[in-house]
Write a protein that holds these residues in place. Structure first.
Motif, PDB file in Angstrom:
ATOM      1  N   ALA A 137    -118.790-101.933  18.678  1.00 27.59           N
ATOM      2  CA  ALA A 137    -119.081-103.086  19.524  1.00 27.59           C
ATOM      3  C   ALA A 137    -120.345-103.806  19.056  1.00 27.59           C
ATOM      4  O   ALA A 137    -120.398-105.039  19.016  1.00 27.59           O
ATOM      5  N   ASP A 138    -121.363-103.036  18.674  1.00 29.23           N
ATOM      6  CA  ASP A 138    -122.610-103.647  18.201  1.00 29.23           C
ATOM      7  C   ASP A 138    -122.401-104.382  16.881  1.00 29.23           C
ATOM      8  O   ASP A 138    -123.003-105.430  16.640  1.00 29.23           O
ATOM      9  N   VAL A 139    -121.536-103.836  16.018  1.00 26.76           N
ATOM     10  CA  VAL A 139    -121.241-104.502  14.750  1.00 26.76           C
ATOM     11  C   VAL A 139    -120.559-105.847  15.010  1.00 26.76           C
ATOM     12  O   VAL A 139    -120.855-106.843  14.346  1.00 26.76           O
ATOM     13  N   CYS A 140    -119.684-105.894  16.007  1.00 25.32           N
ATOM     14  CA  CYS A 140    -119.039-107.164  16.364  1.00 25.32           C
ATOM     15  C   CYS A 140    -120.075-108.183  16.845  1.00 25.32           C
ATOM     16  O   CYS A 140    -119.998-109.371  16.509  1.00 25.32           O
ATOM     17  N   THR A 141    -121.057-107.726  17.604  1.00 24.97           N
ATOM     18  CA  THR A 141    -122.119-108.607  18.078  1.00 24.97           C
ATOM     19  C   THR A 141    -122.912-109.177  16.907  1.00 24.97           C
ATOM     20  O   THR A 141    -123.245-110.373  16.888  1.00 24.97           O
ATOM     21  N   ILE A 142    -123.199-108.334  15.928  1.00 22.44           N
ATOM     22  CA  ILE A 142    -123.919-108.791  14.731  1.00 22.44           C
ATOM     23  C   ILE A 142    -123.102-109.846  13.994  1.00 22.44           C
ATOM     24  O   ILE A 142    -123.623-110.881  13.555  1.00 22.44           O
ATOM     25  N   VAL A 166    -110.201 -99.942  22.539  1.00 16.93           N
ATOM     26  CA  VAL A 166    -110.203-101.280  21.962  1.00 16.93           C
ATOM     27  C   VAL A 166    -110.099-102.367  23.032  1.00 16.93           C
ATOM     28  O   VAL A 166    -110.579-103.488  22.841  1.00 16.93           O
ATOM     29  N   ILE A 167    -109.508-102.056  24.180  1.00 17.88           N
ATOM     30  CA  ILE A 167    -109.343-103.069  25.227  1.00 17.88           C
ATOM     31  C   ILE A 167    -110.694-103.563  25.749  1.00 17.88           C
ATOM     32  O   ILE A 167    -110.838-104.702  26.184  1.00 17.88           O
ATOM     33  N   GLY A 168    -111.711-102.694  25.677  1.00 20.76           N
ATOM     34  CA  GLY A 168    -113.029-103.107  26.134  1.00 20.76           C
ATOM     35  C   GLY A 168    -113.804-103.906  25.109  1.00 20.76           C
ATOM     36  O   GLY A 168    -114.875-104.442  25.405  1.00 20.76           O
ATOM     37  N   LEU A 169    -113.270-104.007  23.903  1.00 20.57           N
ATOM     38  CA  LEU A 169    -113.970-104.669  22.809  1.00 20.57           C
ATOM     39  C   LEU A 169    -113.341-105.999  22.426  1.00 20.57           C
ATOM     40  O   LEU A 169    -114.031-106.916  21.995  1.00 20.57           O
ATOM     41  N   ALA A 170    -112.024-106.120  22.591  1.00 25.20           N
ATOM     42  CA  ALA A 170    -111.290-107.274  22.077  1.00 25.20           C
ATOM     43  C   ALA A 170    -110.931-108.253  23.187  1.00 25.20           C
ATOM     44  O   ALA A 170    -110.729-107.876  24.342  1.00 25.20           O
TER      45      ALA A 170
END
Length: 401
Positions: free
Chosen positions: A123-128, A151-155
């Motif tokens: 999740a942090d990598v997606c934020t970056i 994955v549902i909490g991330l996408a």
């Protein structure tokens, strides 16, 4: 580092992701600083059982997005060995075609024993990546089973990839991961048995009460050739738009009594442009993503929607010179064409304005892009600005929603 990230520098992005993966002392502060720019990309989670073809499908989705000029980030999670802790990181092998393309940033991550199908720090990598201006982020999970649904909490949109020949495996997945899918993909559909897989998915959907209003569609693909990928991408964007509008409706129901009397909220700003393809580059540079394009034949206009917080920007391109937008461009050039305000009861509002003698453009409520009902108020009654009054989609109105 954040300032360099915002310029899209690829080396800084790689270094920042490594800091987050390694959980360094500066990682938390870096993620906090980047959080300001989160939420501006389209995140698509691609999950499914081992061997379904997730990596090949992600590769094809990246190609399609790059063909549109989108900048893409990929987070690919591979399973770690329970003996050595190492991981093959095979996605780097499958996606070598983007090695020289700075518009694609791929980071393979080892699961390192984390359950749920994702790696710690994903999740942090997606934020970056979002802070670095990646317009679309694809998150590929490890091969999952029924209870690995992180994955549902991330996408924003979750794509579940299945394939013919799974047999009872489809049944075993239904208790968990089948229920979190926004879109079902039957990959390797050139094989026999694709019809049966689709039938099983549809049958299981009938057993689950759907309260969201979105019925997960089934899309067939052949990832090795790219067949079905454009259709999948279109469905992903429609799903993202639908989920975004549902979130806005929920927010409206929560705050309208406090912030917006009578349910009035800004719906979108309509901007007339000579070419959507030419104009969207600026908005995408800001981090906005076109989630829906449509041609409204009776208005002779092509539209592109870019969500912006709880509102949207709507780019308008004339398909005929002798049309409302065509004449506007010829007379005034590109610029703000109208302001759209959403109302809860559009029929009541139409009748009220007619009764008060407000000058309207037209004598009836019409149906436009996305199926939404609307009518226009003439600038003579608004202080010089064309105002569009927008209600819910026609289908929702007819069903009493």
């Amino acid at each position: 580092m954040v300032a360099r990230l915002r310029t899209g520098d690829i080396r800084t992005l790689a270094r920042a992701v490594s800091l987050v993966e390694d959980s360094t002392a500066d990682a938390e502060a870096l993620v906090d600083a980047c959080s300001e720019f989160a939420g501006r990309s389209l995140r698509v989670g691609v999950t499914g059982p081992p061997g379904a073809g997730k990596s090949t499908l992600v590769d094809q989705l990246v190609k399609a997005l790059r063909h549109e000029g989108q900048s893409v980030g990929v987070v690919a999670v591979d399973p770690s060995s329970p003996y050595t802790g190492g991981a093959l990181l095979g996605d780097r092998i499958r996606m070598q075609g983007f090695a020289k393309d700075d518009g694609v940033f791929i980071r393979s991550m080892a699961s390192r024993g984390a359950m749920g199908g994702l790696a710690r720090g994903a999740a942090d990598v997606c934020t970056i990546m979002e802070a670095a201006g990646r317009q679309a982020i694809l998150v590929e999970t490890v091969g999952v089973g029924q209870d690995e649904v992180d994955v549902i909490g991330l996408a924003d949109v979750t794509v579940l990839v299945l394939m013919p020949g799974m047999g009872d495996e489809v049944q075993s997945l239904k208790a968990g991961v089948m229920e979190i899918a926004d879109i079902f993909v039957v990959n390797k559909s050139d094989r026999g048995g694709a019809d049966l897989v689709e039938q099983e998915i549809v049958a299981m959907q009938g057993l689950v009460a759907n309260r969201s209003g979105w019925m997960p569609p089934v899309v067939r693909t052949v990832a090795t050739t790219g067949e079905g990928v454009p259709e999948l991408l279109a469905v992903v964007r429609q799903c993202a738009l639908d989920k975004g509008e549902r979130r806005v409706r929920v927010d409206r129901a929560t705050v309208q009594n406090v912030l917006a009397p009578n349910g009035l909220l800004l719906d979108h700003l309509g901007i007339a442009v000579k070419s959507i393809a030419a104009a969207r580059g600026f908005y995408e540079a800001l981090g906005l993503v076109v989630t829906h394009e449509e041609t409204v034949q009776h208005e002779q206009v092509k539209t592109a929607m870019l969500p912006l917080g709880e509102s949207r920007i709507e780019l308008l391109e004339a398909t005929e010179q002798d049309s409302t937008i065509g004449r506007f461009l010829a007379k005034r050039g590109e610029g703000l064409h109208h302001i759209a305000v959403h109302v809860e009861e559009i029929d009541a509002m139409f009748a009220q304005l007619m009764k008060q003698g407000v000058k309207l453009v037209g004598d009836s409520i019409k149906v436009g892009a996305g199926g939404h009902r609307y009518f226009f108020v003439h600038p003579a009654s608004t202080g010089g600005v064309l105002v569009e009054i927008v209600g819910d989609a026609a289908a929702s109105h007819e069903s009493g929603e």
